[in-house]
Design a protein around this motif. Sequence first.
Motif, PDB file in Angstrom:
ATOM      1  N   ALA A 200       0.826  -1.215   0.000  1.00 15.90           N
ATOM      2  CA  ALA A 200       0.000   0.000   0.000  1.00 15.90           C
ATOM      3  C   ALA A 200       0.857   1.260   0.000  1.00 15.90           C
ATOM      4  CB  ALA A 200      -0.931  -0.013   1.213  1.00 15.90           C
ATOM      5  N   SER A 206      -4.167  -1.322  -2.935  1.00 13.73           N
ATOM      6  CA  SER A 206      -5.181  -1.186  -1.891  1.00 13.73           C
ATOM      7  C   SER A 206      -4.851  -2.124  -0.732  1.00 13.73           C
ATOM      8  CB  SER A 206      -6.566  -1.515  -2.447  1.00 13.73           C
ATOM      9  OG  SER A 206      -6.665  -2.899  -2.759  1.00 13.73           O
ATOM     10  N   TRP A 208      -6.916  -3.805   0.844  1.00 15.15           N
ATOM     11  CA  TRP A 208      -7.758  -4.989   0.633  1.00 15.15           C
ATOM     12  C   TRP A 208      -7.019  -6.019  -0.216  1.00 15.15           C
ATOM     13  CZ3 TRP A 208     -12.444  -6.229   2.725  1.00 15.15           C
ATOM     14  CH2 TRP A 208     -13.171  -7.255   2.117  1.00 15.15           C
TER      15      TRP A 208
END
Length: 330
Positions: A200, A206, A208
């Motif tokens: 990230a 992301s 996620w």
Amino acid sequence: MAPRIPDSSTDEQIQPIETGLKDKDNVYVDHKLQIAWRNVVLFSLLHIMSIYSIKLILTSAAWQTILFAFFLYICSGLGITAGAHRLWSHRSYKAKWPLRVILCIFNSIAFQNHIYEWARDHRVHHHYSETDADPHNATRGFFFAHMGWLLCKKHPEVKRKGANIDLSDLLADPIIRFQRRNYLKLVFLFCFFLPTVIPAFLWGESFWNAYFICSVFRYCFTLHVTWLINSAAHMWGQHPYDKHISPAENLVVSISAIGEGFHNYHHTFPYDYSASELGMRFNLTTMLINFMAKIGWAYDLKRVSPNVLKQRIERTGDGTHFSLVNNKSL
């Protein structure tokens, strides 16, 4: 309970114990398989999340994220193969503290139980291979040897025979003691937190995607590769060194498990740091240890002598050794 892996290094042969019978020590064993439902739930969730992770890999992940996940797979694998297995379980070489720290970190990325527990179970596996005292006894079938052993309670013989295994050398290592005391914290940091935040912050992935691909999927994939050593490499392959044991030479497993699939050799000569007659070929773990030896961080590398190797192949091999097939002398 976190999964743990991945010797038949002794001449002692313990026959499998049938449920409800007395074993050779005249101890009554009445074992009924008990499902470890907590593990069943956790592993089920892990695999569902890993399947979802494949969708992210194919649809939205940055190439750097996929490459980073592969890098973590190699690091975590080396934490098992070069660390928990060859260094701490078998003492096939010695390592100075910087290398031991690195391998401890890599082992924490792998999340297959702390070094002490991993090495304990592996030593029991080698002493009582393919008996009820073997934690992942391959005679109970592929699924049990692969991951089923983690989905049920241990056979009583695993605990009883395991209590006789000497682990004093492990407890004497301060790095092992530190990891054992702080294992969950180290796993959170190295297996889940850093693999999520690094992508990230460094290339804008992301959180996620980073979490599911670099942590969840990579972790699940590494587990299955490690488990193949206990299952496939104990069932399929050749036996050029000892035809009387089930561990086999399995090239597919060796390539995927960075050098641990030459299993007939390893169970015949568990003290060999390379775990293979072929040295560095198809053996990334041996390459790492050799490099560390060159810079002085690894030393006292144990190896099978050519004479011992030749005699063993001729005495107990199944005739598939390349020197015999090609009519060459060793």
